[in-house]
Design a protein around this motif. Structure first.
Motif, short mmCIF file in Angstrom:
data_model
loop_
_atom_site.label_atom_id
_atom_site.label_comp_id
_atom_site.label_asym_id
_atom_site.label_seq_id
_atom_site.Cartn_x
_atom_site.Cartn_y
_atom_site.Cartn_z
N GLY A 1 0.80 -1.24 0.00
CA GLY A 1 0.00 0.00 0.00
C GLY A 1 0.83 1.28 0.00
O GLY A 1 0.27 2.38 -0.02
N ALA A 2 2.16 1.15 0.03
CA ALA A 2 3.02 2.35 0.07
C ALA A 2 2.91 3.11 -1.25
O ALA A 2 2.54 2.54 -2.29
N HIS A 3 3.26 4.39 -1.21
CA HIS A 3 3.36 5.19 -2.42
C HIS A 3 4.84 5.31 -2.77
O HIS A 3 5.66 5.58 -1.89
N LEU A 4 5.18 5.08 -4.04
CA LEU A 4 6.58 5.00 -4.42
C LEU A 4 6.96 6.00 -5.50
O LEU A 4 6.26 6.11 -6.52
N ALA A 5 8.09 6.68 -5.30
CA ALA A 5 8.74 7.43 -6.37
C ALA A 5 9.86 6.53 -6.87
O ALA A 5 10.71 6.10 -6.08
#
Ligand SMILES: NC(=O)c1ccc[n+]([C@@H]2O[C@H](COP(=O)([O-])OP(=O)(O)OC[C@H]3O[C@@H](n4cnc5c(N)ncnc54)[C@H](OP(=O)(O)O)[C@@H]3O)[C@@H](O)[C@H]2O)c1
Length: 258
Positions: free
Chosen positions: A29-33
């Motif tokens: 569920g993390a947001h990744l760059a």
């Protein structure tokens, strides 16, 4: 109330360990760059995980490009909670024709680029929640191995860099974790022409790291048995380590590649 997803900048996400780690973290569920020079795999992940991925592609050995990545992340997110500096390369030295350009390439990618990323990452981490900086070094630094002059030096440099940073960032409550993998089956190691004991898949390695990030240990080293063996070897008297190392060189020479 649902927890706010962690915002993570992950480098080297186009293949191998980084790609597997991206998958594992996106599933959590993390947001990744995501950074790498090859944009297509990053764009694929953005399509598969809509709303979770920010593609910040580019060459990490170019300081200006890294600064632009940092600016893009700041513009979209304001800050980051975790930075995982995973991008890296490996080339083996042939001492019969010591090639300083090879040496420079490896140090530039593994060490200078890490410096550029840290320069861009620190202001973002200072805006983050429980900030965490993670550096992927290598277990190669536990024990000098033949032909690893460039790779080993770059990874030893990285380890020192992260361990020193840990001291200086402690008062800002920015935690620093060093990742020390053994052999992982990735495009980087598929070029190796020697036996790789206790090789693990990129997926296994990523799952191992992802499961430990939350606890933010000082070091994540695996596979346990392999690391234990290396640590034991590192305790041996110097002459015995040299003797073992020389035998490894002789083995490679008889296989016709050293
Ligand atoms: N595999 C192992 O056994 C092992 C063991 C110990 C430590 N490690 C470390 O784990 C990390 C990942 O390695 P891996 O095995 O997954 O290798 P890999 O499959 O070759 O992946 C390397 C990643 O780094 C990126 N990268 C390389 N140079 C770059 C540059 N100049 N700018 C931006 N991105 C760059 C590559 O993307 P692009 O080429 O698309 O730019 C790729 O995404 C490395 O730091 C490596 O030293 C690996």
């Amino acid at each position: 109330m649902a927890e706010t997803p962690r915002r993570i900048w992950l480098t080297g996400a186009s293949s191998g360990l980084g790609a597997a780690l991206a998958e594992a973290l996106l599933h959590s569920g993390a947001h990744l760059a995501l950074s790498a020079r090859t944009e297509a795999p990053l764009a694929q992940l953005a399509l598969r995980f809509p709303g979770q991925v920010l593609v910040v592609a580019g060459d990490l050995t170019d300081r200006q490009q890294v600064q632009a990545m940092g600016a893009a992340i700041e513009q979209h997110w304001g800050g980051v909670d975790t930075v995982i500096l995973n991008a890296g390369t490996c080339e083996y030295v042939d001492t019969r024709h010591f090639d300083a350009e090879l040496f420079e390439r490896v140090i530039r990618t593994n060490l200078f680029a890490t410096g550029y990323c840290i320069e861009a990452a620190l202001p973002l981490l200072r805006q983050g929640v429980r900030p965490h900086l993670v550096g992927v070094a290598s277990s190669v630094t536990y024990l000098p191995l033949p032909r690893s002059e460039a790779y080993g030096a770059s990874k030893a440099g990285q380890r020192y860099l992260f361990e020193s940073l840990r001291l200086d960032l402690a008062h800002e409550h920015i935690d620093v974790t060093v990742v020390s993998p053994g052999f992982i089956d990735t495009p980087l190691t598929r070029k190796n022409d020697f036996p790789m004991p206790m090789l693990v898949s990129a997926r296994q390695a990523a799952a191992y790291i992802a499961a430990r990030l939350e606890r933010r240990p000082l070091e994540i080293a695996f596979p346990t048995l392999f690391i234990g063996a290396l640590r034991l070897l590192a305790w041996l008297p110097a002459w015995l380590r040299v003797w073992i190392g020389k035998r490894l060189v002789r083995q490679a020479t008889t296989q016709g590649d050293a």
